[in-house]
Design a protein around this motif. Structure first.
Motif, PDB file in Angstrom:
ATOM      1  N   TYR A 202      -7.953  27.925 -13.738  1.00  0.00           N
ATOM      2  CA  TYR A 202      -7.057  27.282 -14.704  1.00  0.00           C
ATOM      3  C   TYR A 202      -5.603  27.240 -14.222  1.00  0.00           C
ATOM      4  O   TYR A 202      -4.731  26.747 -14.940  1.00  0.00           O
ATOM      5  CB  TYR A 202      -7.132  28.004 -16.044  1.00  0.00           C
TER       6      TYR A 202
ATOM      7  N   ILE B 257      -1.331  25.381 -22.262  1.00  0.00           N
ATOM      8  CA  ILE B 257      -2.788  25.291 -22.217  1.00  0.00           C
ATOM      9  C   ILE B 257      -3.193  24.387 -21.049  1.00  0.00           C
ATOM     10  O   ILE B 257      -2.857  23.200 -21.043  1.00  0.00           O
ATOM     11  CB  ILE B 257      -3.357  24.716 -23.537  1.00  0.00           C
TER      12      ILE B 257
ATOM     13  N   VAL C 207      -4.957  35.677 -18.990  1.00  0.00           N
ATOM     14  CA  VAL C 207      -4.988  35.037 -20.308  1.00  0.00           C
ATOM     15  C   VAL C 207      -6.227  34.168 -20.499  1.00  0.00           C
ATOM     16  O   VAL C 207      -6.866  34.202 -21.561  1.00  0.00           O
ATOM     17  CB  VAL C 207      -3.706  34.201 -20.534  1.00  0.00           C
ATOM     18  N   PHE C 208      -6.580  33.403 -19.465  1.00  0.00           N
ATOM     19  CA  PHE C 208      -7.693  32.463 -19.597  1.00  0.00           C
ATOM     20  C   PHE C 208      -8.974  32.927 -18.917  1.00  0.00           C
ATOM     21  O   PHE C 208     -10.021  32.299 -19.079  1.00  0.00           O
ATOM     22  CB  PHE C 208      -7.280  31.090 -19.075  1.00  0.00           C
TER      23      PHE C 208
ATOM     24  N   TYR D  65      -8.960  24.017 -19.258  1.00  0.00           N
ATOM     25  CA  TYR D  65      -9.305  25.037 -20.242  1.00  0.00           C
ATOM     26  C   TYR D  65      -9.502  24.373 -21.607  1.00  0.00           C
ATOM     27  O   TYR D  65     -10.421  24.712 -22.357  1.00  0.00           O
ATOM     28  CB  TYR D  65      -8.209  26.101 -20.330  1.00  0.00           C
TER      29      TYR D  65
ATOM     30  N   GLU E 181       5.143  30.708 -20.820  1.00  0.00           N
ATOM     31  CA  GLU E 181       3.935  31.252 -21.420  1.00  0.00           C
ATOM     32  C   GLU E 181       3.547  30.417 -22.650  1.00  0.00           C
ATOM     33  O   GLU E 181       4.413  29.934 -23.373  1.00  0.00           O
ATOM     34  CB  GLU E 181       4.146  32.712 -21.833  1.00  0.00           C
TER      35      GLU E 181
ATOM     36  N   ARG F 244     -11.902  31.879 -25.426  1.00  0.00           N
ATOM     37  CA  ARG F 244     -12.808  32.032 -24.277  1.00  0.00           C
ATOM     38  C   ARG F 244     -13.816  33.143 -24.554  1.00  0.00           C
ATOM     39  O   ARG F 244     -13.503  34.117 -25.235  1.00  0.00           O
ATOM     40  CB  ARG F 244     -12.027  32.331 -22.996  1.00  0.00           C
TER      41      ARG F 244
ATOM     42  N   GLU G 278      -6.003  30.565 -26.635  1.00  0.00           N
ATOM     43  CA  GLU G 278      -6.297  31.410 -25.474  1.00  0.00           C
ATOM     44  C   GLU G 278      -7.338  32.479 -25.817  1.00  0.00           C
ATOM     45  O   GLU G 278      -7.961  33.069 -24.908  1.00  0.00           O
ATOM     46  CB  GLU G 278      -5.018  32.068 -24.943  1.00  0.00           C
ATOM     47  N   ASN G 279      -7.567  32.724 -27.100  1.00  0.00           N
ATOM     48  CA  ASN G 279      -8.535  33.743 -27.520  1.00  0.00           C
ATOM     49  C   ASN G 279      -9.934  33.171 -27.723  1.00  0.00           C
ATOM     50  O   ASN G 279     -10.846  33.911 -28.118  1.00  0.00           O
ATOM     51  CB  ASN G 279      -8.075  34.404 -28.823  1.00  0.00           C
TER      52      ASN G 279
END
Length: 360
Positions: free
Chosen positions: A64, A83, A58-59, A87, A80, A349, A346-347
């Motif tokens: 993380y 954060i 995810v990250f 991160y 889930e 990165r 999460e998107n």
């Protein structure tokens, strides 16, 4: 082929800074995890594997995972949407705030931006001069009379002060303008007489509520987490190295029955006054929420803000400071989260394939 030494040097410095940043978080999270596991038992191996996989998938990096392990240990399970705090600092802060978040470190900017009476600002010292909140210079012979008015105690906070550092409690009789000039730029604030509900925990320092607000993709401002910060006996103000934190239900304003010391040892009462957290509701909670949402709407280009708010004797809301850089999200995530799962952080990165193509 010509080598761009300057570009390579900048890249090396950036990698070193990133390494140190994540190493610091790994060490801090490791200490906290050991404290939690001593009291609640170790995380199951399958949960650790799940966390490691989630961090990478995810990250984008196992670096993380440490904060995810802390959150899971405190909750007894993995969720889930959490954060990791590093991160948030490394990816979310620069992508959702840019340079705008740095404004909050300049204490003189609060009144200029918000112009709101909830800020207890009474003056500033900046670049060699004393000012009123309406930007009039205060002469050296008028400084004491102007700042103290009808009170014998005020607070002074340096620019970029945080974690209780750079905060001074000043008395009328011992006030020395030369001392202020020697320590640097900052804000003078009236000393808040806190609500009796907080006095029961600790009368020596002003309790603050940390509200975390965000800007949703639609532009709506919403509250995502809140916790109460309490000082210890004999301290003039809250300090991160000794504070007691208690989660606050954002729907009701009720304190969680369990609070945490600075090392995340869980307690059910203030360690000094022995006042229990159970059954306590924050006074003027709805007013506090309305105020921080209203204030954040004035700076919607900053994606997430932490607000430190006090409630005075008359249920008045006092915004002591705001943090628009790397504000604390780890305590809220651990005790109330996932708090930001619907925001798509999460998107944010960088796409790994794009990074590799650029550096090839």
């Amino acid at each position: 082929m010509r080598v761009d030494v300057e570009r390579l040097a900048r890249a090396s410095v950036k990698r070193l800074a990133s390494y140190k940043f994540h190493l610091g978080h790994t060490i801090q999270a490791g200490h906290i995890l050991r404290t939690i596991e001593k009291r609640r038992g170790k995380l199951a191996p399958q949960v650790c594997r799940q966390i490691e996989s989630y961090a990478r998938d995810v990250f984008g990096d196992g670096v993380y995972a440490p904060w995810l392990r802390v959150y899971a240990a405190l909750n007894g399970t993995f969720k889930e949407g959490w954060i990791p705090d590093n991160y948030y600092g490394a990816v979310v802060v620069p992508r959702t705030k840019g340079s705008y978040g740095k404004i909050s470190s300049l204490k003189t900017a609060s009144w200029l931006i918000f112009g709101d009476e909830s800020f207890p600002d009474i003056g500033y010292f900046a670049n060699g001069l004393f000012y009123t909140t309406d930007n009039k210079v205060i002469s050296s012979c008028e400084v004491q009379r102007t700042l103290f008015g009808n009170t014998n105690r005020i607070a002074f906070k340096l620019d970029a002060s945080s974690q209780g550092k750079g905060v001074f409690i000043l008395e009328r009789e011992s006030f020395d303008p030369n001392f202020i000039q020697s320590v640097g730029n900052g804000v003078f604030q009236s000393f808040v007489r806190q609500h009796e509900a907080f006095d029961r925990f600790t009368p020596d320092s002003v309790a603050t509520l940390r509200f975390t607000t965000v800007v949703e993709p639609t532009g709506t401002i919403s509250l995502r987490a809140c916790f109460l910060r309490l000082g210890r006996a004999g301290e003039t103000h809250i300090q991160s190295g000794s504070e007691v934190c208690v989660a606050v239900n954002i729907a009701t304003g009720e304190l969680d029955p369990v609070g945490y010391l600075n090392d995340w040892t869980d307690v059910r009462e203030h360690p000094d006054s022995k006042t229990k957290f159970f059954g306590v509701t924050v006074p003027a909670f709805e007013s506090c929420v309305r105020k921080v949402l209203q204030l954040h709407s004035k700076v919607p280009f900053i994606g997430c803000i932490g607000w430190d708010v006090a409630v005075d004797l008359n249920d008045g809301v006092k915004v002591l400071e705001w943090n628009a850089e790397h504000n604390d999200v780890k305590f809220g995530e651990a005790t109330q989260g996932p708090c930001f799962a619907d925001l798509g952080w999460e998107n944010l990165r960088p796409n790994v394939s794009i990074v590799k193509a650029r550096t090839a």
